[in-house]
Scaffold this motif. Structure first.
Motif, short mmCIF file in Angstrom:
data_model
loop_
_atom_site.label_atom_id
_atom_site.label_comp_id
_atom_site.label_asym_id
_atom_site.label_seq_id
_atom_site.Cartn_x
_atom_site.Cartn_y
_atom_site.Cartn_z
N VAL B 244 14.04 11.73 -5.58
CA VAL B 244 13.71 10.31 -5.40
C VAL B 244 13.02 10.09 -4.06
O VAL B 244 12.12 9.25 -3.93
CB VAL B 244 15.00 9.47 -5.50
N LEU B 245 13.43 10.87 -3.07
CA LEU B 245 12.87 10.70 -1.73
C LEU B 245 11.34 10.83 -1.75
O LEU B 245 10.63 10.09 -1.05
CB LEU B 245 13.50 11.74 -0.79
N THR B 246 10.87 11.75 -2.55
CA THR B 246 9.42 11.94 -2.62
C THR B 246 8.72 10.67 -3.08
O THR B 246 7.73 10.24 -2.50
CB THR B 246 9.09 13.09 -3.59
N ALA B 247 9.27 10.09 -4.14
CA ALA B 247 8.64 8.89 -4.68
C ALA B 247 8.68 7.74 -3.68
O ALA B 247 7.70 7.01 -3.50
CB ALA B 247 9.34 8.48 -5.97
N LEU B 248 9.82 7.59 -3.02
CA LEU B 248 9.95 6.53 -2.03
C LEU B 248 8.93 6.69 -0.91
O LEU B 248 8.24 5.74 -0.51
CB LEU B 248 11.36 6.54 -1.42
N LEU B 249 8.85 7.91 -0.40
CA LEU B 249 7.96 8.15 0.73
C LEU B 249 6.50 8.09 0.30
O LEU B 249 5.63 7.66 1.07
CB LEU B 249 8.29 9.51 1.35
N SER B 250 6.24 8.52 -0.91
CA SER B 250 4.87 8.49 -1.41
C SER B 250 4.34 7.05 -1.44
O SER B 250 3.23 6.75 -0.99
CB SER B 250 4.82 9.11 -2.81
N ASP B 251 5.17 6.15 -1.96
CA ASP B 251 4.79 4.74 -1.99
C ASP B 251 4.58 4.21 -0.57
O ASP B 251 3.64 3.46 -0.29
CB ASP B 251 5.88 3.90 -2.67
N PHE B 252 5.48 4.60 0.30
CA PHE B 252 5.42 4.12 1.69
C PHE B 252 4.15 4.61 2.38
O PHE B 252 3.45 3.85 3.06
CB PHE B 252 6.68 4.62 2.42
N VAL B 253 3.84 5.87 2.18
CA VAL B 253 2.63 6.44 2.79
C VAL B 253 1.40 5.69 2.27
O VAL B 253 0.49 5.33 3.03
CB VAL B 253 2.52 7.95 2.48
N ASP B 254 1.39 5.43 0.97
CA ASP B 254 0.26 4.67 0.39
C ASP B 254 0.13 3.31 1.06
O ASP B 254 -0.97 2.85 1.36
CB ASP B 254 0.47 4.48 -1.12
N GLN B 255 1.29 2.66 1.25
CA GLN B 255 1.27 1.32 1.85
C GLN B 255 0.72 1.37 3.28
O GLN B 255 -0.12 0.56 3.66
CB GLN B 255 2.69 0.73 1.87
N VAL B 256 1.22 2.34 4.04
CA VAL B 256 0.77 2.43 5.43
C VAL B 256 -0.72 2.75 5.48
O VAL B 256 -1.49 2.12 6.23
CB VAL B 256 1.57 3.53 6.18
N GLN B 257 -1.13 3.69 4.66
CA GLN B 257 -2.52 4.12 4.72
C GLN B 257 -3.49 3.08 4.16
O GLN B 257 -4.66 3.08 4.49
CB GLN B 257 -2.69 5.47 4.00
N SER B 258 -2.96 2.20 3.31
CA SER B 258 -3.85 1.14 2.80
C SER B 258 -3.85 -0.06 3.75
O SER B 258 -4.41 -1.10 3.42
CB SER B 258 -3.41 0.72 1.40
N GLY B 259 -3.15 0.08 4.88
CA GLY B 259 -3.18 -0.98 5.89
C GLY B 259 -2.29 -2.14 5.57
O GLY B 259 -2.52 -3.26 6.00
N GLY B 260 -1.25 -1.91 4.77
CA GLY B 260 -0.33 -2.98 4.43
C GLY B 260 0.34 -3.52 5.69
O GLY B 260 0.59 -2.79 6.65
N SER B 261 0.58 -4.79 5.68
CA SER B 261 1.23 -5.39 6.84
C SER B 261 2.62 -5.85 6.45
O SER B 261 3.00 -5.85 5.29
CB SER B 261 0.41 -6.59 7.33
N CYS B 262 3.37 -6.25 7.45
CA CYS B 262 4.73 -6.68 7.16
C CYS B 262 4.74 -7.89 6.25
O CYS B 262 5.69 -8.11 5.52
CB CYS B 262 5.45 -7.00 8.46
N ALA B 263 3.68 -8.67 6.26
CA ALA B 263 3.66 -9.89 5.44
C ALA B 263 3.63 -9.55 3.95
O ALA B 263 3.97 -10.39 3.12
CB ALA B 263 2.45 -10.72 5.80
N SER B 264 3.26 -8.31 3.62
CA SER B 264 3.12 -7.97 2.20
C SER B 264 4.39 -7.35 1.62
O SER B 264 4.42 -7.03 0.45
CB SER B 264 1.95 -7.00 2.02
N HIS B 265 5.40 -7.18 2.45
CA HIS B 265 6.54 -6.45 1.89
C HIS B 265 7.33 -7.30 0.90
O HIS B 265 7.27 -8.52 0.89
CB HIS B 265 7.43 -5.88 3.00
N ASP B 266 8.05 -6.59 0.08
CA ASP B 266 8.80 -7.19 -1.01
C ASP B 266 9.94 -8.05 -0.45
O ASP B 266 10.82 -7.53 0.25
CB ASP B 266 9.34 -6.06 -1.88
N PRO B 267 9.96 -9.34 -0.74
CA PRO B 267 11.00 -10.20 -0.17
C PRO B 267 12.31 -10.18 -0.96
O PRO B 267 13.22 -10.92 -0.65
CB PRO B 267 10.37 -11.58 -0.23
N SER B 268 12.41 -9.33 -1.98
CA SER B 268 13.56 -9.44 -2.87
C SER B 268 14.87 -9.06 -2.19
O SER B 268 15.94 -9.37 -2.69
CB SER B 268 13.36 -8.58 -4.11
N TRP B 269 14.78 -8.36 -1.04
CA TRP B 269 16.02 -8.02 -0.34
C TRP B 269 16.78 -9.28 0.05
O TRP B 269 17.99 -9.30 0.10
CB TRP B 269 15.72 -7.17 0.89
#
Lengths: 373, 294
Positions: B244-269
């Motif tokens: 599972v760790l791979t999938a989690l980190l893979s998504d995260f790396v994609d987000q960082v590399q696509s320039g995602g900002s904190c404003a785009s994170h999932d608010p469901s927490w």
């Protein structure tokens, strides 16, 4: 000298809904179907259906229940009319001294259920609500629990989904059409046996089918449901939506002895499963857990050109009908209880009624069962 | 290459995930670590509840490191609000997610829902039996796995519930516990989430069913098990669903590399925290509790 056990002569009191109850009883060699009977004032389609079943059996159809019970030396009445008449026919049979096998649901009104339980108590006849408690997987589960394999059960969960359609899907009809008529829909559904809710009064799946999984829970654990919280919706079928009854429900069950349970139930559409529906039980005990697929044992059958509605997994080795009838015969012989007697059926009825009330109120509701009523 | 310090996973697990990732280098760090790998990392992944210390997360954000908080949330919403604010101020990404969402089976179900193949969700049913040894009987908080399952139910339904009812029953041993959470959603949807401690086995069981208007999905531990016959007895081993760790980190790396900002994170927490509070309140009060998510 060897004496054969008594054979029980059975009257089928209406075959308007399910003839599978009568057929199921007749599987046992101690039961013999001798007459089909109903009230004279029922609709023509009802007489036609009864006559058809009588013809299949090769027995007379008598449109006069009291006369049939008296003239055919009947021991047992098998009751399966529209739901509103269940109690009435069962009570009349019991008052005539006949043992009763009844189709579900027990009743549509609590007052009728009260009257039925009272009559069964007063007359002393045996009563069996037809059920699925002797399916092979349920038998095995009961054995494991009885042998203490999982220790003392403290939680039980049941999924009971029928993957069947019921007319047009919700939202499928064009606007402006009149609501679908429940009674007419149920009459038309007889052709494929999906008329479990036959009656003038619309019934949701809690009323129609919950007796099966709640029956499992009662027969496995012997617990009584004391309090419920439930949610429901008409999610799949227009006829349920039009008639304001549920085709999907979930129920939290708080039971005697501190046992916690849950039930998910629905008529969830044919597309949802390739073999009629997913039916499972999970029982947690203080020494282990049982995870049970109710459809086992089974055989997978697949072939080119297979009809879409034909189940891919076929159940095998079920003796449910025989074992229910055997249980009933033993109860008559001994004067003992059946696996689902009138009081147990009443408790299940009361649980479903409380669940529906919880759906309306959005609050947990106490169950007033046979012992408290 | 994005350098990610992974806190809360073992060295081997981290190495396994690293070997499967493109565009990232991973280094396992201990909780409370202040060593060189953590200081030079561009991002920090907190991947266990124990590791997700809010102070440590705040330190990473303050150091302008992107943060993946891949764990069941144990922090109150206000604390997460502060972390989110800090991420925004620092211009870094704070991604909060739950590991179970990355399981292949859950992703497939979610994908089918998003593709519209199943239609409107009527019922999500999750049944989990967890080894009793994992239950902290001294804690009044809900078990992490149950919170994760509540999150999963909300994620699959796609909106916050409007009501919660929950019941807890204890077995004879302190670790024997059954908690049932019943959620109601607007429009008639519902979820039944059950968590039971399995005693005394170390084994576990889980099933997830989604009943929807146009079909259903069943991810059932019963169906997913194999049979093992050995020494005259049978057991039912289950193959886990992979790293599972791979999938989690893979998504995260994609987000960082696509320039995602904190404003785009999932608010469901935030929704989850509110729902969990309502569930705990329902257990305490014995009544249904309205859930008021923003």
């Amino acid at each position: 000298m060897w004496t054969p056990p008594k054979r029980f002569r059975c009257a089928v009191l209406s075959a308007l809904k399910h003839d599978y109850v009568a057929r199921g009883v007749a599987v046992h060699p101690r039961f013999e179907l001798v007459v089909v009977a109903d009230d004279r004032q029922i609709a023509d389609w009802g007489h036609a259906r009864n006559q058809q079943f009588a013809d299949v059996l090769g027995v007379p159809y008598v449109p006069d229940i009291e006369r049939a019970l008296a003239d055919f030396d009947v021991d047992v009445a098998i009751v399966s009319p529209e739901a509103e008449r269940h109690c009435d026919l069962s009570i009349r049979a019991a008052r005539a001294g006949k043992h009763v096998v009844q189709d579900k649901p027990l009743a549509t009104q609590r007052s009728e259920a009260d009257r039925l339980v009272r009559t069964i108590d007063e007359t002393g006849v045996r009563f069996l609500m037809w059920n699925r408690n002797f399916l092979p997987a349920v038998n095995e589960t009961r054995r494991q629990i009885a042998e203490g394999v999982i220790g003392r059960p403290y939680a039980i969960h049941s999924d009971f989904y029928f993957a069947k359609d019921a007319g047009p899907r919700k939202g499928e009809r064009l606007p402006g059409y009149p609501p679908l008529n429940w009674h007419a829909h149920q009459i038309a559904s007889h052709i494929d046996g999906s008329d479990g809710g036959l009656g003038r009064e619309p019934m949701g799946e809690l009323a129609i089918e919950a007796i099966y999984p709640l029956g499992y829970i009662e027969s496995l654990l012997g617990t009584r449901v004391e309090r419920v919280f439930a949610r429901s919706t008409a999610h799949f079928h227009q006829v349920y939506a039009d008639n304001n009854v549920e085709d999907l429900a979930s129920v939290t069950l708080e039971m005697s002895g501190g046992v916690l349970g849950s039930l998910a139930i629905g008529r969830i559409g044919a597309a949802s499963h390739s073999s009629g529906g997913d039916i499972n039980l999970v029982v947690h005990g203080d020494r282990g857990t049982l995870v049970v697929n109710e459809a086992h044992p089974g055989v997978g059958i697949y072939y080119r050109g297979q009809p879409a509605k034909e189940p891919r997994q076929r159940r095998v080795a079920s003796e449910n009908d025989f074992l229910l009838a055997q249980n009933f015969a033993e109860a008559i012989d001994s004067g003992g209880r059946t696996i689902m007697d009138a009081r147990t059926s009443y408790d299940i009825f009361a649980t479903c009624e409380a669940a529906r009330e919880s759906c309306r109120s959005g609050r947990p509701v106490n169950v007033v069962g046979a012992t408290q009523s | 290459m994005l350098r990610i310090a992974v806190i809360g996973a073992g060295a081997q697990e981290t190495q396994n995930a690293g070997s499967r990732l493109r565009g990232a280098l991973l280094e396992a760090c201990g909780a409370g670590s202040a060593g060189e790998p953590l200081q030079t990392a561009q991002a920090v992944a907190f991947v266990s509840r124990e590791a997700a210390d809010p102070d440590a997360v705040a330190r990473a954000l303050s150091a302008r490191q992107h943060v993946l908080l891949a764990t069941v949330i144990g922090s109150p919403p206000q604390q997460l609000d502060r972390l989110s604010q800090l991420a925004s101020e620092q211009g870094v990404l704070l991604t909060i997610t739950r590991p179970d969402r990355a399981l292949p089976s859950r992703r497939l179900i979610r994908q089918q829902i998003e593709n519209g193949k199943l239609g409107d969700i009527g019922l999500v049913r999750i049944c989990r039996g967890e080894p009793a040894s994992k239950i902290d009987s001294s804690s009044p908080r809900l078990p992490s796995a149950l919170i994760s399952d509540i999150d999963l139910a909300i994620w699959l339904v796609g909106r916050a519930p409007e009501t919660a009812y929950a019941v807890q029953r204890n077995g004879q041993q302190a670790e024997q516990r059954c908690i049932q959470v019943h959620l109601g959603f607007s429009g008639g949807g519902m979820a039944l989430v059950t968590h039971t401690s399995v005693w005394p086995s170390q084994d576990a069981h889980q099933s997830v069913s989604v009943i929807a208007a146009g079909g259903a999905a069943y991810s059932d531990g019963h169906q997913n098990r194999q049979l093992l016959f050995s020494n005259g007895s049978a057991s039912a081993p289950i193959a886990d669903e992979g790293p599972v760790l791979t999938a989690l980190l893979s998504d995260f790396v994609d987000q960082v590399q696509s320039g995602g900002s904190c404003a785009s994170h999932d608010p469901s927490w935030r929704q989850l925290a509110i729902v969990v509070a309502a569930v705990e309140q329902s257990i305490a009060s014995g009544d249904a509790v309205p859930v008021e998510c923003p």
